[in-house]
Design a protein around this motif. Structure first.
Motif, mmCIF file in Angstrom:
data_model
loop_
_atom_site.group_PDB
_atom_site.id
_atom_site.type_symbol
_atom_site.label_atom_id
_atom_site.label_comp_id
_atom_site.label_asym_id
_atom_site.label_seq_id
_atom_site.Cartn_x
_atom_site.Cartn_y
_atom_site.Cartn_z
ATOM 1 N N HIS A 268 -41.772 -2.417 -49.470
ATOM 2 C CA HIS A 268 -41.641 -1.340 -48.495
ATOM 3 C C HIS A 268 -40.757 -1.088 -48.685
ATOM 4 C CE1 HIS A 268 -41.287 0.667 -44.807
ATOM 5 N NE2 HIS A 268 -39.886 -0.257 -44.185
ATOM 6 N N HIS A 269 -39.264 -1.704 -48.872
ATOM 7 C CA HIS A 269 -38.065 -0.997 -48.840
ATOM 8 C C HIS A 269 -37.473 -0.345 -50.009
ATOM 9 C CE1 HIS A 269 -37.880 -4.217 -45.572
ATOM 10 N NE2 HIS A 269 -36.525 -3.605 -45.148
ATOM 11 N N VAL A 270 -38.525 -0.751 -51.649
ATOM 12 C CA VAL A 270 -37.496 -0.871 -52.428
ATOM 13 C C VAL A 270 -39.073 0.582 -52.394
ATOM 14 C CG1 VAL A 270 -37.681 -0.620 -55.361
ATOM 15 C CG2 VAL A 270 -37.168 -2.597 -53.423
ATOM 16 N N GLN A 271 -40.181 0.395 -52.739
ATOM 17 C CA GLN A 271 -41.032 1.916 -53.347
ATOM 18 C C GLN A 271 -41.051 2.573 -51.834
ATOM 19 O OE1 GLN A 271 -45.415 1.815 -53.663
ATOM 20 N NE2 GLN A 271 -44.789 1.086 -55.687
ATOM 21 N N GLY A 272 -40.882 1.712 -50.467
ATOM 22 C CA GLY A 272 -41.513 3.172 -49.077
ATOM 23 C C GLY A 272 -40.181 3.625 -49.575
ATOM 24 N N LEU A 273 -38.949 2.934 -48.945
ATOM 25 C CA LEU A 273 -37.979 4.231 -48.623
ATOM 26 C C LEU A 273 -36.983 4.450 -50.022
ATOM 27 C CD1 LEU A 273 -36.897 1.648 -45.783
ATOM 28 C CD2 LEU A 273 -37.873 3.530 -46.007
ATOM 29 N N GLY A 274 -37.093 3.491 -51.173
ATOM 30 C CA GLY A 274 -35.985 4.488 -52.238
ATOM 31 C C GLY A 274 -35.006 3.552 -52.082
ATOM 32 N N ILE A 275 -34.858 2.045 -51.261
ATOM 33 C CA ILE A 275 -33.201 1.683 -51.252
ATOM 34 C C ILE A 275 -33.392 0.709 -52.837
ATOM 35 C CG2 ILE A 275 -32.256 -0.774 -50.642
ATOM 36 C CD1 ILE A 275 -33.508 0.259 -48.295
ATOM 37 N N ASP A 276 -32.064 1.314 -53.671
ATOM 38 C CA ASP A 276 -31.924 0.386 -54.042
ATOM 39 C C ASP A 276 -31.368 -1.115 -54.672
ATOM 40 O OD1 ASP A 276 -30.181 1.840 -57.640
ATOM 41 O OD2 ASP A 276 -29.716 -0.157 -56.922
ATOM 42 N N GLY B 122 -40.180 -8.259 -63.002
ATOM 43 C CA GLY B 122 -41.497 -7.410 -62.925
ATOM 44 C C GLY B 122 -41.069 -6.749 -62.016
ATOM 45 N N GLN B 123 -42.928 -5.807 -61.469
ATOM 46 C CA GLN B 123 -42.666 -5.061 -60.381
ATOM 47 C C GLN B 123 -42.234 -4.915 -59.183
ATOM 48 O OE1 GLN B 123 -42.258 -2.037 -63.433
ATOM 49 N NE2 GLN B 123 -42.031 -1.442 -61.440
ATOM 50 N N VAL B 124 -41.189 -5.902 -58.802
ATOM 51 C CA VAL B 124 -40.946 -6.337 -57.761
ATOM 52 C C VAL B 124 -41.099 -4.811 -57.071
ATOM 53 C CG1 VAL B 124 -38.987 -7.041 -55.913
ATOM 54 C CG2 VAL B 124 -39.088 -7.389 -58.908
ATOM 55 N N ASP B 125 -40.768 -3.665 -56.743
ATOM 56 C CA ASP B 125 -40.845 -2.219 -55.787
ATOM 57 C C ASP B 125 -42.618 -2.376 -55.494
ATOM 58 O OD1 ASP B 125 -41.993 -1.429 -58.355
ATOM 59 O OD2 ASP B 125 -41.833 0.370 -58.356
ATOM 60 N N GLY B 126 -43.444 -3.164 -55.866
ATOM 61 C CA GLY B 126 -45.469 -3.029 -55.588
ATOM 62 C C GLY B 126 -45.436 -4.551 -54.891
ATOM 63 N N MET B 127 -44.367 -5.404 -55.505
ATOM 64 C CA MET B 127 -44.553 -6.945 -54.584
ATOM 65 C C MET B 127 -44.323 -6.948 -52.315
ATOM 66 S SD MET B 127 -42.646 -9.272 -57.309
ATOM 67 C CE MET B 127 -43.055 -9.292 -58.628
ATOM 68 N N PRO B 128 -45.121 -6.681 -51.922
ATOM 69 C CA PRO B 128 -45.217 -7.323 -50.096
ATOM 70 C C PRO B 128 -43.970 -8.269 -49.982
ATOM 71 C CG PRO B 128 -47.613 -6.768 -50.918
ATOM 72 C CD PRO B 128 -46.207 -6.979 -52.539
ATOM 73 N N ARG C 216 -28.020 1.905 -69.937
ATOM 74 C CA ARG C 216 -27.520 0.525 -68.823
ATOM 75 C C ARG C 216 -27.614 1.460 -68.261
ATOM 76 N NH1 ARG C 216 -22.055 -0.750 -71.985
ATOM 77 N NH2 ARG C 216 -22.216 -1.622 -72.740
ATOM 78 N N GLU C 217 -27.652 2.973 -67.658
ATOM 79 C CA GLU C 217 -27.862 4.072 -67.024
ATOM 80 C C GLU C 217 -29.108 3.197 -66.132
ATOM 81 O OE1 GLU C 217 -27.121 4.586 -69.781
ATOM 82 O OE2 GLU C 217 -27.927 6.368 -70.170
ATOM 83 N N HIS C 218 -29.866 2.340 -67.035
ATOM 84 C CA HIS C 218 -31.683 2.480 -66.492
ATOM 85 C C HIS C 218 -31.554 1.126 -66.027
ATOM 86 C CE1 HIS C 218 -32.375 6.717 -67.591
ATOM 87 N NE2 HIS C 218 -32.455 6.528 -68.366
ATOM 88 N N VAL C 219 -30.771 0.273 -65.853
ATOM 89 C CA VAL C 219 -31.101 -1.007 -65.654
ATOM 90 C C VAL C 219 -32.023 -0.848 -64.039
ATOM 91 C CG1 VAL C 219 -29.679 -2.767 -65.171
ATOM 92 C CG2 VAL C 219 -29.019 -1.912 -67.211
ATOM 93 N N PHE C 220 -31.438 -0.754 -63.208
ATOM 94 C CA PHE C 220 -31.667 -0.743 -61.977
ATOM 95 C C PHE C 220 -33.158 0.240 -62.241
ATOM 96 C CE2 PHE C 220 -27.832 -1.748 -62.619
ATOM 97 C CZ PHE C 220 -27.635 -3.322 -61.694
ATOM 98 N N ASP C 221 -33.755 1.209 -62.598
ATOM 99 C CA ASP C 221 -34.918 1.697 -62.929
ATOM 100 C C ASP C 221 -35.636 1.264 -62.556
ATOM 101 O OD1 ASP C 221 -36.347 4.401 -62.861
ATOM 102 O OD2 ASP C 221 -35.163 4.748 -63.865
ATOM 103 N N MET C 222 -36.926 1.638 -61.586
ATOM 104 C CA MET C 222 -37.939 0.291 -61.274
ATOM 105 C C MET C 222 -39.248 0.828 -63.150
ATOM 106 S SD MET C 222 -36.851 -2.012 -59.873
ATOM 107 C CE MET C 222 -38.162 -2.762 -59.301
ATOM 108 N N GLY D 131 -28.439 -4.527 -70.715
ATOM 109 C CA GLY D 131 -28.728 -3.439 -70.441
ATOM 110 C C GLY D 131 -30.266 -4.384 -70.351
ATOM 111 N N VAL D 132 -30.362 -5.231 -69.563
ATOM 112 C CA VAL D 132 -31.653 -5.656 -69.407
ATOM 113 C C VAL D 132 -31.931 -5.161 -68.028
ATOM 114 C CG1 VAL D 132 -33.118 -7.911 -69.633
ATOM 115 C CG2 VAL D 132 -31.727 -7.661 -70.856
ATOM 116 N N GLY D 133 -33.006 -4.671 -67.903
ATOM 117 C CA GLY D 133 -33.588 -4.118 -66.923
ATOM 118 C C GLY D 133 -33.980 -5.235 -65.662
ATOM 119 N N CYS D 134 -33.673 -5.263 -64.009
ATOM 120 C CA CYS D 134 -34.734 -6.129 -62.962
ATOM 121 C C CYS D 134 -35.734 -6.076 -63.917
ATOM 122 C CB CYS D 134 -34.411 -5.878 -61.656
ATOM 123 S SG CYS D 134 -32.809 -5.049 -61.840
ATOM 124 N N THR D 135 -36.764 -4.811 -63.715
ATOM 125 C CA THR D 135 -38.069 -5.489 -64.126
ATOM 126 C C THR D 135 -38.264 -6.304 -65.542
ATOM 127 O OG1 THR D 135 -38.331 -3.724 -65.041
ATOM 128 C CG2 THR D 135 -38.380 -3.575 -63.052
#
Lengths: 216, 214
Positions: free
Chosen positions: A57-65, A145-151, A178-184, A137-141
């Protein structure tokens, strides 16, 4: 004196000895498999939490970084668990009477902690540092994983040493700009091998597989 | 106000650690059959007595391993004695200048930080119609109104540091240098919404108008 063992026991004993090899081998294989399973690693196990916080909800739904709440991820070993104040930044004004958030309001009022269940629990003998991974340059995902899809949160990977080493041996297969590290939703726009090789060069990424890199 | 974790492994430490029954061959077979179940049963090295960030601790009264900062202590790397940088004020007045030179790098950092911390409410253009506002938070003022276009840089820094109206303060979430970077980016946003073609370097006007500048 009659023979205790009938001649057919010759065959049986041979089969038994031969079979024991497979029995032992099977036992070892089963042990290894169980050791790698979610039963031991918690991989893929959804953890119950005192407050049903939804990353989806917070990441995918609202777009919070990610960094809005995990503020220390760029400068510290720990990504940082948000204080209740961070929750209340919005929830003092939205969903103010939601029963779901009673614990959060309580915590803010009383200064008592919310007792979350830790989802990613590294062994105490492994010294992991978020900041250096983010810088290289290690991305969150890549790990989470796809945390933006985890209820509710779960652990996407085993966090076992063999899993860490996959990347520590061949970082070029996993790193991103680096600029895409937080990009889901980041996907390499070119061959990962070519991009990875370039980033390894540019960011001076080393393949660190010495024991003391993580165990001190 | 902080959070701590229960140890997820503590609960399942014991079941498989008990002695295995049986004698002789039967015992061996049982042991072998149960071997897979014993995987991961001892966690003494995994969960050492030392305290880690956000762990629970029975030692301290508030139950947390993380300790609040002792009043008067200064964290390593913190800037002290530079009021301009850390409070946004010069001699008690809101600063009208930046404490360091605003470069393209500073603006880029400001844009990034603005996207993380400010855009949920102020939106990416600074008009105050971010996603959280659409979900019911009080709408903040647009950055492009006269009052804020004429406000000193120190004013924005002060609001980020101490909060304003319904907005909580962000002093514990955004470092002073990054707050200034955000202020610089807000200035850039304000310029972007009130710019004329003459503000664009001649070489780049083509991209906007399709014709070369005079």
């Amino acid at each position: 004196m009659t023979q205790i063992f009938h001649p057919s026991f010759n065959t049986i004993s041979k089969v038994t000895i031969f079979g024991a090899v497979f029995f032992l081998g099977g036992g070892l294989w089963l042990t290894a498999e169980v050791n790698r399973s979610g039963y031991v690693t918690n991989e893929g196990v959804v953890r119950e939490q005192p407050v049903h916080f939804s990353h989806k909800h917070h990441v995918q739904g609202l777009g919070i970084d990610c960094r809005y709440c995990h503020t220390s991820v760029e400068v510290s070993s720990s990504a940082g668990m948000p204080s209740t104040k961070t929750c209340m930044t919005c929830h003092s004004l939205v969903w103010t009477n939601a029963e779901l958030l009673e614990l959060v309001r309580d915590s803010y009022r009383t200064d008592d902690s919310i007792e979350w269940t830790r989802v990613h629990d590294l062994p105490d003998y492994a010294y992991f540092d978020h900041s250096i991974h983010v810088k290289k340059g290690v991305g969150c995902t890549t790990c989470h994983g796809q945390v933006d899809g985890m209820p509710l949160m779960w652990q996407e990977n085993s966090l076992q040493m063999e899993w860490c080493l996959e990347c520590h041996r061949e970082p070029e297969l996993f790193v991103r700009p680096r600029e895409h590290v937080f990009d889901m939703d980041w996907q390499p726009a070119e061959e990962q091998a070519a991009l990875g090789a370039r980033l390894v060069e540019e960011y001076d990424i080393q393949s660190l597989t010495n024991c003391s890199t993580c165990h001190r | 106000m902080s959070a701590f974790f229960r140890n997820p492994r503590a609960a399942r430490r014991s079941p498989w650690a008990v002695g295995l029954g049986g004698k002789g061959l039967g015992g061996l077979a049982t042991a072998l059959a149960l071997l897979p179940l014993s995987a991961g049963c001892r966690q003494d090295m995994h969960d050492q007595p030392k305290l880690q960030p956000y762990e629970a601790s029975a030692f301290f009264e508030d139950g947390r391993a993380v300790r609040p900062r002792v009043p008067g202590t200064v964290r390593r790397g913190a800037v002290i004695g530079d009021d301009h940088l850390t409070t946004g004020r010069v001699d008690g007045e809101l600063a009208t200048t930046f404490p360091f030179e605003v470069t393209a790098g500073v603006l880029a950092r400001g844009q990034e930080q603005f996207g993380v911390y400010c855009s949920p409410c102020h939106d990416h253009a600074g008009t105050g119609q971010g996603m959280i506002v659409q979900r019911g938070l009080k709408q903040p003022s647009s950055f492009h109104v006269e009052r804020l276009r004429e406000a000193a840089p120190g004013y924005f820094f002060d609001v980020i540091t101490n909060g304003f109206g319904a907005m909580y303060d962000y002093s514990d979430r955004i470092a002073p240098e990054d707050r200034w970077a955000i202020v610089a980016y807000v200035r850039a946003l304000q310029l972007s919404q009130n710019a004329t073609l003459e503000d664009v370097p001649a070489a780049q006007r083509v991209a906007l108008t399709g014709e070369a500048g005079q």
